[in-house]
Design a protein around this motif. Structure first.
Motif, PDB file in Angstrom:
ATOM      1  N   GLU A  73      45.120  -8.370  22.196  1.00  0.00           N
ATOM      2  CA  GLU A  73      44.695  -7.015  21.799  1.00  0.00           C
ATOM      3  C   GLU A  73      45.830  -6.259  21.115  1.00  0.00           C
ATOM      4  OE1 GLU A  73      42.278  -4.747  24.600  1.00  0.00           O
ATOM      5  OE2 GLU A  73      42.115  -6.604  25.741  1.00  0.00           O
ATOM      6  N   ARG A  74      47.038  -6.490  21.587  1.00  0.00           N
ATOM      7  CA  ARG A  74      48.199  -5.804  21.021  1.00  0.00           C
ATOM      8  C   ARG A  74      48.459  -6.222  19.574  1.00  0.00           C
ATOM      9  NH1 ARG A  74      54.238  -6.843  22.666  1.00  0.00           N
ATOM     10  NH2 ARG A  74      55.145  -5.015  21.706  1.00  0.00           N
ATOM     11  N   HIS A  75      48.123  -7.456  19.241  1.00  0.00           N
ATOM     12  CA  HIS A  75      48.435  -8.008  17.920  1.00  0.00           C
ATOM     13  C   HIS A  75      47.277  -7.912  16.920  1.00  0.00           C
ATOM     14  CE1 HIS A  75      52.243  -9.344  19.446  1.00  0.00           C
ATOM     15  NE2 HIS A  75      51.661 -10.034  20.395  1.00  0.00           N
ATOM     16  N   VAL A  76      46.215  -7.211  17.297  1.00  0.00           N
ATOM     17  CA  VAL A  76      45.061  -7.039  16.410  1.00  0.00           C
ATOM     18  C   VAL A  76      45.462  -6.488  15.035  1.00  0.00           C
ATOM     19  CG1 VAL A  76      42.911  -5.737  16.093  1.00  0.00           C
ATOM     20  CG2 VAL A  76      43.322  -7.001  18.204  1.00  0.00           C
ATOM     21  N   PRO A  77      46.450  -5.585  14.935  1.00  0.00           N
ATOM     22  CA  PRO A  77      46.810  -5.098  13.593  1.00  0.00           C
ATOM     23  C   PRO A  77      47.175  -6.227  12.609  1.00  0.00           C
ATOM     24  CG  PRO A  77      47.776  -3.668  15.238  1.00  0.00           C
ATOM     25  CD  PRO A  77      47.178  -4.845  15.980  1.00  0.00           C
ATOM     26  N   GLN A  78      47.781  -7.286  13.096  1.00  0.00           N
ATOM     27  CA  GLN A  78      48.062  -8.421  12.202  1.00  0.00           C
ATOM     28  C   GLN A  78      46.760  -9.033  11.691  1.00  0.00           C
ATOM     29  OE1 GLN A  78      51.017 -11.509  13.109  1.00  0.00           O
ATOM     30  NE2 GLN A  78      51.329 -10.429  15.054  1.00  0.00           N
ATOM     31  N   LEU A  79      45.808  -9.209  12.584  1.00  0.00           N
ATOM     32  CA  LEU A  79      44.537  -9.817  12.206  1.00  0.00           C
ATOM     33  C   LEU A  79      43.782  -8.928  11.226  1.00  0.00           C
ATOM     34  CD1 LEU A  79      43.494 -11.025  15.772  1.00  0.00           C
ATOM     35  CD2 LEU A  79      44.638 -12.347  13.978  1.00  0.00           C
ATOM     36  N   HIS A  80      43.895  -7.638  11.431  1.00  0.00           N
ATOM     37  CA  HIS A  80      43.250  -6.690  10.523  1.00  0.00           C
ATOM     38  C   HIS A  80      43.922  -6.731   9.144  1.00  0.00           C
ATOM     39  CE1 HIS A  80      41.041  -3.182   9.237  1.00  0.00           C
ATOM     40  NE2 HIS A  80      42.168  -2.614   8.878  1.00  0.00           N
ATOM     41  N   ARG A  81      45.231  -6.682   9.125  1.00  0.00           N
ATOM     42  CA  ARG A  81      45.968  -6.638   7.852  1.00  0.00           C
ATOM     43  C   ARG A  81      45.830  -7.925   7.055  1.00  0.00           C
ATOM     44  NH1 ARG A  81      49.974  -7.003   4.552  1.00  0.00           N
ATOM     45  NH2 ARG A  81      51.146  -5.344   3.660  1.00  0.00           N
ATOM     46  N   VAL A  82      45.995  -9.055   7.706  1.00  0.00           N
ATOM     47  CA  VAL A  82      46.018 -10.334   6.995  1.00  0.00           C
ATOM     48  C   VAL A  82      44.610 -10.860   6.708  1.00  0.00           C
ATOM     49  CG1 VAL A  82      46.779 -12.746   7.118  1.00  0.00           C
ATOM     50  CG2 VAL A  82      48.300 -10.921   7.897  1.00  0.00           C
ATOM     51  N   PHE A  83      43.710 -10.764   7.689  1.00  0.00           N
ATOM     52  CA  PHE A  83      42.374 -11.349   7.532  1.00  0.00           C
ATOM     53  C   PHE A  83      41.284 -10.316   7.281  1.00  0.00           C
ATOM     54  CE2 PHE A  83      44.409 -14.399  10.631  1.00  0.00           C
ATOM     55  CZ  PHE A  83      44.691 -15.362   9.684  1.00  0.00           C
ATOM     56  N   GLY A  84      41.617  -9.018   7.424  1.00  0.00           N
ATOM     57  CA  GLY A  84      40.618  -7.989   7.248  1.00  0.00           C
ATOM     58  C   GLY A  84      39.701  -7.832   8.439  1.00  0.00           C
ATOM     59  N   TRP A  85      40.072  -8.448   9.573  1.00  0.00           N
ATOM     60  CA  TRP A  85      39.246  -8.321  10.770  1.00  0.00           C
ATOM     61  C   TRP A  85      39.326  -6.903  11.285  1.00  0.00           C
ATOM     62  CZ3 TRP A  85      40.629 -13.220  14.088  1.00  0.00           C
ATOM     63  CH2 TRP A  85      40.268 -14.352  13.373  1.00  0.00           C
ATOM     64  N   LEU A  86      38.218  -6.390  11.770  1.00  0.00           N
ATOM     65  CA  LEU A  86      38.171  -5.030  12.275  1.00  0.00           C
ATOM     66  C   LEU A  86      38.829  -4.936  13.640  1.00  0.00           C
ATOM     67  CD1 LEU A  86      34.554  -4.102  11.198  1.00  0.00           C
ATOM     68  CD2 LEU A  86      36.701  -3.584  10.033  1.00  0.00           C
ATOM     69  N   ASP A  87      39.242  -3.735  13.969  1.00  0.00           N
ATOM     70  CA  ASP A  87      39.871  -3.466  15.252  1.00  0.00           C
ATOM     71  C   ASP A  87      38.866  -3.697  16.367  1.00  0.00           C
ATOM     72  OD1 ASP A  87      42.093  -2.516  16.798  1.00  0.00           O
ATOM     73  OD2 ASP A  87      40.938  -0.689  17.124  1.00  0.00           O
ATOM     74  N   LEU A  88      39.372  -3.965  17.551  1.00  0.00           N
ATOM     75  CA  LEU A  88      38.500  -4.169  18.706  1.00  0.00           C
ATOM     76  C   LEU A  88      38.022  -2.861  19.312  1.00  0.00           C
ATOM     77  CD1 LEU A  88      40.505  -7.010  20.456  1.00  0.00           C
ATOM     78  CD2 LEU A  88      38.391  -7.232  19.162  1.00  0.00           C
ATOM     79  N   ASP A  89      38.404  -1.741  18.723  1.00  0.00           N
ATOM     80  CA  ASP A  89      38.012  -0.421  19.205  1.00  0.00           C
ATOM     81  C   ASP A  89      38.368  -0.205  20.674  1.00  0.00           C
ATOM     82  OD1 ASP A  89      36.888   0.242  16.704  1.00  0.00           O
ATOM     83  OD2 ASP A  89      35.017  -0.757  17.256  1.00  0.00           O
ATOM     84  N   GLY A  90      39.486  -0.776  21.090  1.00  0.00           N
ATOM     85  CA  GLY A  90      39.956  -0.576  22.451  1.00  0.00           C
ATOM     86  C   GLY A  90      39.184  -1.348  23.504  1.00  0.00           C
ATOM     87  N   ARG A  91      38.215  -2.166  23.085  1.00  0.00           N
ATOM     88  CA  ARG A  91      37.457  -2.946  24.049  1.00  0.00           C
ATOM     89  C   ARG A  91      38.350  -4.036  24.635  1.00  0.00           C
ATOM     90  NH1 ARG A  91      33.290  -5.379  20.598  1.00  0.00           N
ATOM     91  NH2 ARG A  91      34.646  -4.674  18.943  1.00  0.00           N
ATOM     92  N   GLU A  92      38.222  -4.235  25.921  1.00  0.00           N
ATOM     93  CA  GLU A  92      38.991  -5.291  26.566  1.00  0.00           C
ATOM     94  C   GLU A  92      38.286  -6.625  26.317  1.00  0.00           C
ATOM     95  OE1 GLU A  92      40.399  -6.425  31.034  1.00  0.00           O
ATOM     96  OE2 GLU A  92      40.463  -4.329  30.411  1.00  0.00           O
ATOM     97  N   LEU A  93      39.071  -7.623  25.979  1.00  0.00           N
ATOM     98  CA  LEU A  93      38.496  -8.941  25.767  1.00  0.00           C
ATOM     99  C   LEU A  93      38.240  -9.605  27.113  1.00  0.00           C
ATOM    100  CD1 LEU A  93      40.843 -10.191  22.924  1.00  0.00           C
ATOM    101  CD2 LEU A  93      38.495  -9.386  22.699  1.00  0.00           C
TER     102      LEU A  93
END
Length: 156
Positions: A73-93
Motif C-alpha cells: 500500500e505504501r508503494h502504490v505511488p510507484q504503480l500509479h506513476r509507472v503503470f497508471g494504476w489508480l490509488d487504492l483509496d486507502g483501502r486495506e488489501l
C-alpha cells in the motif's frame, strides 16, 4: 540441508519436489533472490559471493518499479506513476497468504540451529532485501513528488 552443509549439489528424486527439475533444489534456500537477479543461479551450494550480490543490486536498480510486498500500500505511488494504476483509496488489501488458517504459525519448521544456519547462508539475500527496501522507498518518494508536481501543473 545436505547440499548446503557439504557444498555439493544433491539431486532429489522427482517425487520429492514435484514439477521442478531434479537439479533445482538447494538454490531455493541458498540466496535465491541474489542468485536469480545476480545471474549466477547455478553457483554451487554456499558459494554465492559479494560479486553476485553486487550484480543483483545492479539488476534491481534497472527495474522501473521496486516494491516490498509487505508494504504494498505504501508503494502504490510507484504503480500509479509507472503503470497508471489508480490509488487504492486507502483501502486495506486483504491478506491472502496467511499460514494461520492451517495452524502453521504454531508448528516450528526448522530447529533454532537450522534457522541460525539459514540466516548465515542467506546473508546476501538479507542484504539484498534491505537494499531493495531502500530502493523501493527512494522510488516511492520520487513517484510521490512527480505525481504531486504533475497534479500541481495540471498534468496527469
Amino acid at each position: 540441508f545436505t547440499a548446503l552443509e557439504s557444498g555439493v549439489p544433491v539431486r532429489l528424486p522427482r517425487i520429492a519436489h514435484g514439477c521442478l527439475p531434479m537439479w533445482d533444489n538447494y538454490q531455493h534456500i541458498d540466496n535465491f533472490f541474489t542468485r536469480s537477479l545476480g545471474g549466477n543461479y547455478n553457483a554451487p551450494p554456499g558459494s554465492v559471493s559479494e560479486g553476485d550480490l553486487d550484480a543483483a543490486k545492479q539488476a534491481l536498480r534497472r527495474f522501473d518499479v521496486v516494491v516490498i510486498l509487505e508494504e504494498l500500500e505504501r508503494h502504490v505511488p510507484q504503480l500509479h506513476r509507472v503503470f497508471g494504476w489508480l490509488d487504492l483509496d486507502g483501502r486495506e488489501l486483504p491478506q491472502r497468504n496467511s499460514h494461520k488458517a492451517w495452524g502453521m504459525d504454531r508448528v516450528p519448521v526448522f530447529t533454532a540451529q537450522q534457522e541460525e544456519f539459514l540466516l548465515h547462508v542467506n546473508r546476501h539475500d538479507y542484504e539484498l532485501y534491505r537494499y531493495a527496501q531502500a530502493v523501493a522507498n527512494e522510488r516511492t518518494e520520487a513517484a510521490r513528488v512527480a505525481l504531486s508536481s504533475a497534479g500541481a501543473s495540471g498534468g496527469s
